[in-house]
Design an enzyme around this catalytic site. Structure first.
Site, short mmCIF file in Angstrom:
data_model
loop_
_atom_site.label_atom_id
_atom_site.label_comp_id
_atom_site.label_asym_id
_atom_site.label_seq_id
_atom_site.Cartn_x
_atom_site.Cartn_y
_atom_site.Cartn_z
N TYR A 1 0.70 -1.24 -0.15
CA TYR A 1 0.07 -0.09 0.21
C TYR A 1 0.65 1.26 0.06
O TYR A 1 0.21 2.63 -0.27
CB TYR A 1 -0.73 -0.15 0.95
CG TYR A 1 -2.25 -0.26 0.83
CD1 TYR A 1 -2.68 -1.72 0.55
CD2 TYR A 1 -3.38 0.50 0.67
CE1 TYR A 1 -3.87 -2.15 0.20
CE2 TYR A 1 -4.72 -0.11 0.47
CZ TYR A 1 -4.87 -1.20 0.17
OH TYR A 1 -6.10 -1.65 -0.27
N ASP B 1 -6.71 -6.24 3.59
CA ASP B 1 -7.84 -5.52 2.52
C ASP B 1 -8.68 -6.35 1.88
O ASP B 1 -9.94 -6.42 1.90
CB ASP B 1 -7.06 -4.76 1.47
CG ASP B 1 -7.82 -3.93 0.52
OD1 ASP B 1 -8.72 -3.60 0.83
OD2 ASP B 1 -7.23 -3.87 -0.62
N LYS C 1 1.57 -14.86 4.73
CA LYS C 1 2.03 -15.86 3.72
C LYS C 1 3.35 -15.99 3.99
O LYS C 1 4.39 -16.08 3.18
CB LYS C 1 1.70 -15.07 2.31
CG LYS C 1 1.89 -16.09 1.41
CD LYS C 1 1.14 -17.27 1.22
CE LYS C 1 1.37 -18.45 0.18
NZ LYS C 1 0.45 -19.31 0.15
N ASP D 1 -4.08 -17.81 2.74
CA ASP D 1 -5.01 -18.31 1.71
C ASP D 1 -5.94 -19.39 2.76
O ASP D 1 -7.19 -19.39 2.23
CB ASP D 1 -4.29 -19.03 0.68
CG ASP D 1 -3.01 -19.88 0.84
OD1 ASP D 1 -2.19 -19.36 1.82
OD2 ASP D 1 -2.81 -20.86 0.32
#
Lengths: 501, 501
Positions: free
Chosen positions: B136, B240, B183, B216
């Protein structure tokens, strides 16, 4: 269709990797069903994953597996594990990267008797995920002892390939629409590149409806109204998240097949992991691997056999639902109505030749993978010049102290300090922001008036290196990262900081 | 609790930004309800967004708004639009960045009568999303005309702040568990930094259960079994996506409040956009802004008023469900049973003082924001040395040609070529991978034997710049990006390429 490797009697050869954990059981079930369907296929068994890591091969993929795949260009595989303490990278990812399988295809569809909160809404969608670039390249550098960085790299060539694959896949399955999901509003260059490529290519497929959706809204809409989606094309990291989201919509990983397609090699595998706790217990649901096998049959042009197997699965699931039985992931493990892997497999084999009346199977055509030049340069600029550099420095200083220090250091060089940002927000010249700075500062340096070489002013490497030498000389400052600021075909090749003029 | 700005008669002052589109209607409803609840609050109305962009202020945030927020440190705002052609960045994001509101809090809970596929499962979870770093930051550089890059930057300081905020928030609401979603398996340094920080800090909160989940799988589990989650802490981009996912689980954006918390300033706003097509029609559901206001009341210690408003919302929604009426987003717009914004607001006001019997409101305590040093350097290494550099070059060459060329160029310098990778996969020395290269190559250069200065061998800047000068001199090659390869406290500060030894 690629020119597959064949046995002397004409059978296509497929490299078979049983994999770890529950992999061998899923693969055995799939093999049995495919053979029972009368498919002429020669399996060449090779290994990868845990056992290979433990032999001391750090990639988890031995040479004879690589050689087999290079020959057959067709792989059906079970999940591979990465034992703790062995190997830095997953062998699953290594195989995808080694053979440039740039498209990860993840279809999900509602299945009979697999109850979810969405049952009855007819979910039938496919995520087409870019598979070899983006953050997944895993290029990381600690900028300072407390600041980590990973590079998100998106190429025009990669975008072209994945977008064309998505449309070609949609065509091959007679699908109606392709949505492109990106975060182009925040990342105009990287994520925006996929969006722009999509919008350029979509008109070549007038038979398919196309639209763009912001990735966070895509996740929202997938939960709210998943049946609005048909094909979704997206970048690697986004695709990782939303494809796992979609598999939950239809009943979980036991039913989630996938294909990894490249121009040379195709790898078919379930989405799920090796699930060691269920291994060897004859209790795993093999459907995900089996449906990956069905996708493989279509890929090699065996459409009839593919349809026969898919119908047998549908009929079996209908029958299971009627009788209230099923695999452990559906009805619970070790219950009176739990079907073993073997029993479930036999049921499917017994149902070969039957067709579901209620549930349809798509009529597919062969997919035409995009053919794109292997030349590294894919986009050529009509002109390019260097207009400055972002020099990233480590300093335990506040912006008000760092700025003047850098201005003084750059005096007499070709560069001047335009601004400093911290995590993308301008902090110098001071702008009134309250910023809790970290010790990596991005110092945006631009050509001084008359500082450039040539008519339009381009920064010479020697001048940039001279400026960097000045920064190197300053105590308490350390540069660790430099990005040239480029202009390509007259357009800036860099974004502005938050608050930069 | 921060020391708020107050009027002479002791009322806390709040900067009120009505915003664009449906914003003013949502804000007016919220203001009316809060006032009816007897809250003593002084609103100072300021502007930002569309009208401000159109005045020619490129940030969309004028100085008198900034001044007001710096004074009050408390903001309640409606959504801001970015008119096409004005401004590069969203004014919503600008406000968050200007005031270092590093924690984005997005609670979702099941509400009476708001039917979703998950109704009855008691979803009540909160996503705590890092709000100022990660991708971002939007730091993008075109590496070549066809290769875009965005920097994902994650700091130890940022991780410490967001993790502590998540636990403190959990404590303030009496929540039982915090899951950290990353992740880290693919991005060991950036995403791994959040995971490691989480695992280090979690034991300080023994009253709260903690666990890690791969992002995920988190998306998968949120769809499959959302009720297993309580608080989820994650990085900005992941957050987000999953926070938008979660808002769909409970009925959409009309019910999704948020808080942006920093150490200095707190901004309360709905998650939804300005929805211009519904503006001025007295049809918008103001609940999201109202619940953001409720979160603000708790933040300023007005717990009783907050509970009163929340109960009034619950009672109103129960009543709506009983009567089959509701706002347009719930029952459909322009139907006989559609409630206008005004009617809905009046209903809530009429229900102030009533308490829902079935639906509970959490008893909250003030949140204690983490207090962390403002010094930029947060982690100090006991030693650090430069062991090489990744030099990224543009070349329209295949790896087999580029490699020897670079080896020749670096002869006689302090550096030697270790390997070349393309999008993170090793392509030189040739390793048997099938890689469709793009024209950005990462050339990993390491110190030659005896090439370093000092005892342990550290690459001097002058030697690195000399090697770069050599590369600059070669026709057909252009470097555009350099990363030093660092060792901090004896540990490598960089990852290996796919296939690198």
């Amino acid at each position: 269709m690629p020119d597959f490797s064949r046995t002397p009697d004409g059978k296509i050869i497929c490299t078979l990797i049983p994999g770890d954990g529950v992999g061998p059981e899923c693969i055995a079930a799939t093999q049995a069903i495919i053979q029972a369907a009368g498919v002429k296929l020669e399996f060449e068994t090779r290994h990868a994953g845990e056992s290979v890591f433990k032999q001391g091969i750090p990639s988890g993929v031995p040479q004879d597996t690589i050689d087999s795949i290079k020959k057959t260009r067709l792989v059906l595989k079970g999940p591979l594990g990465t034992p703790v303490g062995f190997g830095e990278k997953s062998a699953n990812v290594t195989l995808r990267k080694l053979f440039e399988t740039y498209a990860n295809i993840r279809p999900v569809r509602e299945l009979p008797g697999v109850k979810t909160p969405y049952s009855g809404r007819g979910i039938d969608l496919v995520v087409v995920r870019e598979n070899v670039e983006d953050l997944y390249a895993g290029i990381e550098h600690m900028q300072t002892p407390g600041v980590a960085q990973c590079l998100k790299i998106i190429s025009a060539k990669g975008c072209e390939k994945i977008v064309r694959t998505a449309f070609e896949f949609a065509r091959s399955e007679g699908r109606k629409s392709v949505a492109c999901a990106t975060k182009s509003n925040i990342m105009k260059m990287t994520e925006g590149l996929l969006k722009r490529t999509f919008e350029r290519i979509a008109p070549e497929y007038p038979d398919i409806q196309s639209w763009h959706v912001i990735i966070d809204n895509c996740a929202h809409q997938l939960v709210k109204k998943p049946e609005q989606f048909d094909v979704i094309v997206t970048t690697n990291m986004n695709g990782d998240i939303i494809s796992d989201l979609t598999s939950a919509l239809v009943g979980g990983l036991g039913f989630a097949p996938s294909a990894n397609l490249g121009n040379d090699v195709a790898i078919f595998e379930a989405v799920h992991g090796s699930a060691p706790k269920y291994a060897g217990k004859d209790c795993i649901n093999p459907t995900a691997v089996l449906l990956s096998g069905v996708a493989m049959l279509r890929y090699i042009g065996q459409f009839e056999a593919a349809n026969a197997v898919e119908h047998a699965v549908l009929v079996t699931l209908e029958d299971c639902a009627r009788k209230g039985v099923g695999t452990g992931d559906v009805v619970g493990y070790e219950k009176p109505n739990t079907l073993s892997t073997t029993a479930y497999t036999e049921k499917i084999i017994g149902n070969l030749g039957k067709r579901s009346e209620k549930w349809r199977v798509r009529d597919a055509k062969p997919i035409r993978m995009p053919q794109i030049s292997a030349e590294p340069t894919f986009v050529k600029a009509t002109s390019q010049r260097t207009v400055g550099a972002d020099i990233f420095v480590e300093a335990n200083l506040l912006p008000g102290d760092l700025g003047p220090k850098l201005e003084a250091l750059l005096e007499g060089t070709a560069l001047k300090l335009k601004m400093i940002s911290n995590r993308g927000t301008k902090v110098y010249p001071l702008g009134g922001a309250i910023t809790d700075c970290i010790d990596q500062y991005r110092c945006r340096c631009v050509l001084r008036q008359g500082g450039g070489k040539g008519e339009s002013g381009t920064l010479a490497d020697a001048d940039l290196l001279a400026a960097m030498t000045r920064i190197s000389s300053a105590p308490g400052l350390r540069w660790m990262h430099v990005e040239k600021l480029m202009e390509y075909s007259g357009e800036p090749g860099f974004t502005k900081a938050q608050g930069e003029d």
